[in-house]
Design an enzyme around this catalytic site. Sequence first.
Site, PDB file in Angstrom:
ATOM      1  N   THR A   1       0.832  -1.203   0.000  1.00 24.14           N
ATOM      2  CA  THR A   1       0.000   0.000   0.000  1.00 24.14           C
ATOM      3  C   THR A   1       0.864   1.250   0.000  1.00 24.14           C
ATOM      4  OG1 THR A   1      -1.776  -1.132   1.183  1.00 24.14           O
ATOM      5  CG2 THR A   1      -1.764   1.267   1.287  1.00 24.14           C
TER       6      THR A   1
ATOM      7  N   HIS B   1       2.082   1.915  -3.436  1.00 21.08           N
ATOM      8  CA  HIS B   1       1.044   2.572  -4.237  1.00 21.08           C
ATOM      9  C   HIS B   1       1.014   4.069  -3.940  1.00 21.08           C
ATOM     10  CE1 HIS B   1      -0.875  -0.886  -6.117  1.00 21.08           C
ATOM     11  NE2 HIS B   1      -0.874  -1.523  -4.958  1.00 21.08           N
TER      12      HIS B   1
END
Length: 345
Positions: free
Chosen positions: A44, A47
Site C-alpha cells: 500500500t 502505491h
Amino acid sequence: MSNMMKALVKSKPEVGLWMENVPVPEVGPNDVLIRVKKSAICGTDVHIWNWDQWAQKTIPVPMVVGHEFSGEIAEIGSAVTRYHVGERVSGEGHIVCGKCRNCRAGRGHLCRNTLGVGVNRPGSFGEFVCIPESNVVPIPDDISDEIAAIFDPFGNAVHTALSFDLVGEDVLVTGAGPIGIMGALVAKRSGARKVVITDINPHRLDLARKLGIDHVVDASKENLADVMKAIGMTEGFDVGLEMSGAAPAFRDMIDKMNNGGKIAILGIAPAGFEIDWNKVIFKMLNLKGIYGREMFETWYKMIAFVQGGLDLSPIITHRIKIDDFRDGFEAMRSGNSGKVVMDWM
C-alpha cells in the site's frame, strides 16, 4: 518531549515521499502515543509512493503514511487503563466505529466505517504514532521488534490461510510475495498435506524455497497440472489462497480446484479482471474475500504461531535506517525484495 517529530509525508500529489518535521500527534483521553522503533514498508505504501490511480483517489495530501510498526508507549490518555508508558506494543491498523451492526456483533473486521492508519489518518512512518487504546496490541518479550513490525501483513496471511480447515488438505497459493509465502507457511504448519506456491518472479520463488515451502512452481515455465501429478495429487486442490491479484494465476487456480473447493482471496484485482464464472458455478466453489485481520483473534493466533516456533525472520530481506528510506522503497518497487524494515532508533 519535543512537540515536533520527523516523519515521512505525502506532502505533494506526485511520485515520492518526503522527510519533514511535523507536529507530534495530540493524545486524546482514550488514545495511546507510541514511539516507533521499527516500520515496515507495505505494498500500500508503494502505491502511495507511486501516486497511482488508487492513491490519488484515496490519500489526502499532506498525510503521514505507513501502518506496519512496532515501538513502545510514550504517553497514554487520561482514560487509558490497560497500558503503561514503556510497554512494547504494535497496533491494529484498521480503526473501527464500534457502533455499526458488525462491530456490535463482534465482527469489527467487517466494519463499514473502517479508517486506515496511514491512509485515512496519520500513520506510523514517523517518530510517533497515535492510535486508540482498543487498537493497541502488547508484544511479548520473546518476540523481537522487527518481527512485531511485520505483524500487520503476517496477520493478512494468517486470516487468509485460516479461513478454511487445512488439516489434511491440498493447498494452492498463487503469489509468492511476502504475504503469500507467510500464508503458505501457516498452511504447512496447520496440517495441510501438500502446499504448492506459484509465481513468475525468480527472486520471490527463491525466497519461498529459502523459507521451506516444499513445492515452488515457476508458472512462466512449469505446467501446474504436471507438478500436481509429480507430487502424487490425483484430484484438485481443496483450498486456494489467492495472493497475486493476477488474472492468469486466479484462472489457473479455478481450473485446478477440486469440486467443492474453497478459495480465500486477498490479492487485489486490477480493472478488467475476468474469470470463467461457469467454472465457479459448476465446480461449486466457495469464494471468500479477505481484508485485513479479524480483530483480535488473528492477532492472538499470529503471536501464538511465532511463539510456537514459526521463524519469519528470513522474510525480512532488507534492514535499513530510516534516513535511507529511498533505498527501501527502491527495493520494494523492484519486486526483488521480501519485507523491508526501517529502523527509527
